[in-house]
Motif scaffolding. Structure first.
Motif, PDB file in Angstrom:
ATOM      1  N   UNK A  17      66.965   6.401  -9.578  1.00 37.84           N
ATOM      2  CA  UNK A  17      65.814   7.228  -9.239  1.00 37.84           C
ATOM      3  C   UNK A  17      65.120   7.758 -10.486  1.00 37.84           C
ATOM      4  N   UNK A  18      65.895   8.201 -11.481  1.00 40.51           N
ATOM      5  CA  UNK A  18      65.326   8.907 -12.626  1.00 40.51           C
ATOM      6  C   UNK A  18      65.088   8.051 -13.866  1.00 40.51           C
ATOM      7  N   UNK A  19      65.700   6.872 -13.944  1.00 41.68           N
ATOM      8  CA  UNK A  19      65.512   6.035 -15.136  1.00 41.68           C
ATOM      9  C   UNK A  19      64.032   5.752 -15.430  1.00 41.68           C
ATOM     10  N   UNK A  20      63.215   5.466 -14.407  1.00 40.10           N
ATOM     11  CA  UNK A  20      61.800   5.208 -14.714  1.00 40.10           C
ATOM     12  C   UNK A  20      61.088   6.391 -15.381  1.00 40.10           C
ATOM     13  N   UNK A  21      61.577   7.599 -15.172  1.00 44.06           N
ATOM     14  CA  UNK A  21      60.974   8.789 -15.760  1.00 44.06           C
ATOM     15  C   UNK A  21      61.567   9.134 -17.128  1.00 44.06           C
ATOM     16  N   UNK A  22      62.833   8.806 -17.328  1.00 39.81           N
ATOM     17  CA  UNK A  22      63.551   9.292 -18.504  1.00 39.81           C
ATOM     18  C   UNK A  22      64.113   8.203 -19.417  1.00 39.81           C
ATOM     19  N   UNK A  23      64.124   6.970 -18.971  1.00 42.44           N
ATOM     20  CA  UNK A  23      64.886   5.924 -19.653  1.00 42.44           C
ATOM     21  C   UNK A  23      64.454   5.568 -21.047  1.00 42.44           C
ATOM     22  N   UNK A  24      63.154   5.548 -21.300  1.00 36.86           N
ATOM     23  CA  UNK A  24      62.734   5.050 -22.614  1.00 36.86           C
ATOM     24  C   UNK A  24      61.648   5.906 -23.254  1.00 36.86           C
ATOM     25  N   UNK A  25      61.724   7.217 -23.049  1.00 38.99           N
ATOM     26  CA  UNK A  25      60.765   8.099 -23.715  1.00 38.99           C
ATOM     27  C   UNK A  25      61.378   8.645 -25.005  1.00 38.99           C
ATOM     28  N   UNK A  26      60.522   9.008 -25.943  1.00 46.10           N
ATOM     29  CA  UNK A  26      60.986   9.375 -27.289  1.00 46.10           C
ATOM     30  C   UNK A  26      61.405  10.827 -27.425  1.00 46.10           C
ATOM     31  N   UNK A  27      61.044  11.669 -26.460  1.00 43.48           N
ATOM     32  CA  UNK A  27      61.398  13.084 -26.537  1.00 43.48           C
ATOM     33  C   UNK A  27      62.251  13.470 -25.337  1.00 43.48           C
ATOM     34  N   UNK A  28      62.975  14.577 -25.481  1.00 49.57           N
ATOM     35  CA  UNK A  28      63.827  15.045 -24.377  1.00 49.57           C
ATOM     36  C   UNK A  28      62.995  15.688 -23.292  1.00 49.57           C
ATOM     37  N   UNK A  29      63.334  15.367 -22.051  1.00 46.62           N
ATOM     38  CA  UNK A  29      62.760  16.030 -20.894  1.00 46.62           C
ATOM     39  C   UNK A  29      63.892  16.400 -19.955  1.00 46.62           C
ATOM     40  N   UNK A  30      63.686  17.482 -19.218  1.00 46.37           N
ATOM     41  CA  UNK A  30      64.650  17.905 -18.214  1.00 46.37           C
ATOM     42  C   UNK A  30      63.944  17.922 -16.863  1.00 46.37           C
ATOM     43  N   UNK A  31      64.584  17.333 -15.867  1.00 47.12           N
ATOM     44  CA  UNK A  31      64.066  17.265 -14.505  1.00 47.12           C
ATOM     45  C   UNK A  31      65.113  17.805 -13.548  1.00 47.12           C
TER      46      UNK A  31
END
Length: 129
Positions: A17-31
């Motif tokens: 579910x979350x890989x498309x949002x978090x998988x390959x971005x350069x900065x940290x995000x929290x969901x």
């Protein structure tokens, strides 16, 4: 049925579910992912965006959004752009603080998933929740 909300049965489901949002971005995000009593996804909510190695997480923001969404279960997710899925001391502290706050509100923190490109760490799988 494609219109039916996705049901979360395990940490692999959360990762998908979350890989498309978090998988390959350069900065940290929290969901946060909010689920109903049947473990179906009500909402995905971006809590914060940060830098290359950290992001701020305000427990009150998560709880407020969970209550407004009528969620019963909460999953915390964030990424490690470094590719190392192991939790930091800060990750452990925020998980403990959120679990304590959820317990007081009769909400259930069912997992905290750390997502990397191709891997994840699940607090639930590791018995740390």
């Amino acid at each position: 049925n494609a219109a039916e909300p996705q049901k979360i049965m395990c940490s692999q489901d959360i990762y998908k579910l979350m890989f498309p949002y978090l998988g390959d971005i350069a900065t940290e995000e929290c969901w946060a992912v909010f689920l109903n009593q049947s473990s179906r996804v009500i909402k995905r909510f971006r809590v914060s965006c940060g830098g290359y190695s950290a992001t701020q997480v305000d427990i009150r923001v998560i709880l407020r959004e969970a209550l407004l969404s009528r969620a019963v279960n909460i999953i915390l997710c964030h990424n490690h752009p470094s590719g190392n899925a192991r939790p930091s001391g800060d990750d452990d502290r925020i998980t403990h603080k959120l679990k304590t706050a959820c317990d007081a509100m009769r909400l259930y923190l069912i997992d905290h998933l750390i997502v990397t490109d191709g891997n994840y760490y699940s607090y639930a799988e590791e018995g740390k929740i």
